[in-house]
Structure formats: structure tokens, C-alpha cells
Design a protein around this motif. Structure first.
Motif: not given
Length: 378
Positions: A208, A211, A270, A281-282, A285
Motif C-alpha cells: 500500500t 502504491t 516494484g 501496483m507501482a 500508481g
């Protein structure tokens, strides 16, 4: 606004995502070659308006330019398709290289590819600068502004400050108050100065937190890959101790030598931190804000042109953007044109582009082949 079949958008930006080496300036030059020169989807003036709008919002410029072009020719489905197709090939390539890096602890050898591709990129960008410049440079003032932006960029001035200078100078001229530029430029440069360093303190890694970190970067970052490096190092290395300097440099290097957006550096980081979950997620983001910014700003471009003041701002930002692009080209050339073979390859490609107008994608592939042949014969 003409709409194009989505399969045309997908095919174009998948191909660019696989072959667009050299950073944002080169990517934008290749996009211009495709949509202005070859397909006649836009005029140079329309392309420059999109370029100016791209430089007014944070995030990865070449990716946002692809998203703008997708929206222009396919509305929201085109926006999503063009952006995704441009990002996806680079994401998969960088993810694969990250897997190799983690598994074997070393970088794949890619220097010989860039040895041949680099001079091709220089020639493509030079042609785009010339073509776009003949449209954007309208009088001695815009010429002087473009030269000043280039010189100040090479001197290390902040990119956002230079774009602000371009817009302010043109508005000041329109309002008969050009002296406004000096005071406001000073304020902009001061506001973008480096933040005070905080004490280094290791904090636990979470997916989290990763991200949200890259969401923040994608939301506020203006400038080149070197600015991205500063953002990444401040948090990931100095404050949180998630990466070493060597790992960060390797990540940025991979983002620069692979095709597609330089911001796929986030994919590599990531993966290093949390495998494919972290890479996914990276990547989401850092790129998601660009899709949102383009969707919000694209409908405003005609209104910007309808107002004398905002039209002047856009003209100034366009000229300053070309100055920044010229500075990037100069720096890229210094590191790319290192001997007679590379200088000769750049010269031949430049002549071919202005006389024969070959497809830039095939030129990039030819450059990679030339680099491979030279490497094999060495």
C-alpha cells in the motif's frame, strides 16, 4: 475531430511502445512522424497544442502525449487504448529484465543496442525540432524565447519554471507588460527548490505504501528522468532505506535503455521490492494520474485557444517546451555521438529523414541491427 478505428490506434501505439527508444523527446518526435507526416491525422499546429497541454500537467510527457492522441481520435476508449498499448510493451520488457536481475544479480548487456539506436534517435528528434519549430517560432520574440529556454535548461534551471516563463512572457507581451516575467519566474524557481532534508529513518515496506508513493510521484512530478531519480532517491534510498543507490541507478538505467516510457523505472523498482505484485501496483500508481489529467484537460484545449490570454500562455509553453526538447537533444547527443561511426550514422539518418522520409520505426530497427553488427565484429 476525426475518429479512427480503435485497431489503428492499438496497432500504432503497440508498435511505438516496442520501438520508441531514447526518452520523451524521441518518443514525441516519433509520434509526430506517425500522426502528422505519415497519417495526416493532425497538423503541426494541432500537434503543438497537444504538446503544450501535455507540458502543463505533471506526469510522463510522452505517455500523456499518447493518451492525448488516443482521446483525440477515439474519445475515452481511445484514451485508454492508446495509453495502455504504449505502456504495456515497456512494462513487460522491464518486468522481464527485473526478473533476470533478481534471479542472476546482473544486468543484461544492452549497450551495443543503444550504440546503434542512439544516433538514429538524435536524427529523428532533430527533424521533429525543425518541423515543429517552423510552426511554433512565429517572430523574433518566440525565437528568442526558445533560445533562452534552451540555454537556461542547459544551465540547470527548473523545467517548470521555464515553462512558466514561456507562458508569462507571452501573456506579458499580449498585455503590454513583459516585466511580469521576472518577478513571477523568481517565485516559481524559489517554490520548486529542494525541500529540507529529513533524518533518514527505515520504515517497513508495504504494498500500500509503495502504491501511494508512486501515485504521489505521478501526480506531482514535472521534468525529466533525472528529476524522477531525485524523487526516488529521497524517499526510497535516503528516508525509507528500501533500496540501495546501486539498485536505484540500475532501475533508472533500465527505464532509459528500454523502449517506451522512462517511468517504467517504477515497474523495475516494484518488482525488486515485491515481485509481480509490486511491479503491477507501482506501474499503475505512476501512470494512472496521467490518464486522469489528460481526460480532464483535453476538452479544455479549444477553449484555451479561444481566449487571447490563455492562447498566449499556450504559445509560450509550446516554445519553451521546444527549448527544453532542444536541451535534452544536446545532452543526449553528447553521450550518444561518441565516435566517428555514431556521428556518421546520425548524419546519414538526418539526410535520409529530410530527403527520403523513411518510417522512423524501421530506422530504429536498422540502428539496432547496425549496433549488433558492430558489436559482433568488434
Amino acid at each position: 475531430m476525426a475518429h479512427r478505428p480503435l485497431r489503428q490506434l492499438a496497432g500504432l501505439f503497440l508498435r511505438l511502445g516496442l520501438t520508441a527508444f531514447g526518452g520523451p523527446a524521441a518518443h514525441i518526435a516519433m509520434m509526430r512522424d506517425e500522426v502528422v507526416e505519415r497519417r495526416c491525422w493532425l497538423t503541426d499546429s494541432e500537434f503543438l497544442d497537444l504538446l503544450g497541454a501535455t507540458n502543463l500537467i505533471p506526469g510522463p510527457n510522452s505517455t500523456e502525449m499518447a493518451i492525448h492522441l488516443g482521446y483525440r481520435h477515439g474519445r475515452l476508449p481511445g484514451l485508454l487504448l492508446a495509453g495502455t498499448c504504449f505502456i504495456l510493451p515497456a512494462t513487460l520488457i522491464v518486468g522481464g529484465m527485473a526478473w533476470v536481475y533478481v534471479r542472476f544479480g546482473d544486468m543484461p548487456q544492452v549497450g551495443w543496442v543503444m550504440y546503434g539506436v542512439g544516433p538514429i534517435i538524435i536524427a529523428i528528434v532533430l527533424q521533429a525540432l525543425w518541423k515543429l519549430g517552423t510552426t511554433a517560432i512565429k517572430d523574433p520574440l518566440t525565437l528568442a524565447l526558445g533560445i533562452l529556454s534552451t540555454v537556461l535548461s542547459l544551465a540547470g534551471w527548473n523545467e517548470l519554471g521555464l515553462l512558466a516563463l514561456g507562458g508569462i512572457v507571452m501573456v506579458g507581451t499580449k498585455l503590454k507588460r513583459p516585466s511580469l516575467a521576472v518577478g513571477i519566474l523568481t517565485t516559481v524557481c524559489a517554490s520548486t527548490a529542494a525541500l529540507a532534508q529529513t533524518a533518514a529513518m527505515a520504515i517497513p515496506f508495504t504494498l500500500t505504501r509503495l502504491t501511494f508513493f508512486f501515485l504521489k510521484v505521478g501526480t506531482i512530478l514535472f521534468g525529466s528522468g533525472y528529476v524522477l531519480l531525485a524523487f526516488l532517491r529521497a524517499d526510497l534510498v535516503e528516508r525509507w532505506n528500501w533500496l540501495t543507490d546501486e539498485q536505484l541507478i540500475d532501475a533508472v538505467t533500465v527505464g532509459q535503455v528500454t523502449p517506451g516510457p522512462v517511468f517504467t523505472t517504477a515497474t523495475f523498482i516494484g518488482y525488486l521490492l515485491d515481485g509481480w505484485n509490486g511491479a503491477t501496483m507501482a506501474t499503475l500508481g505512476i501512470f494512472l494520474p496521467g490518464f486522469l489529467f489528460v481526460a480532464c484537460s483535453q476538452p479544455l484545449i479549444p477553449r484555451l485557444r479561444a481566449s487571447p490570454v490563455t492562447s498566449a500562455v499556450l504559445d509560450g509553453v509550446v516554445v519553451a517546451s521546444l527549448g527544453l526538447m532542444a536541451a535534452v537533444t544536446w545532452n543526449l547527443g553528447r553521450s550518444t555521438l561518441v565516435d566517428m561511426p555514431t556521428v556518421g550514422l546520425a548524419a546519414i539518418t538526418t539526410i535520409a529523414l529530410f530527403t527520403l522520409r523513411p518510417n522512423s520505426t524501421w530506422l530504429v530497427l536498422a540502428g539496432a541491427a547496425a549496433g549488433w553488427l558492430w558489436h559482433a565484429g568488434a
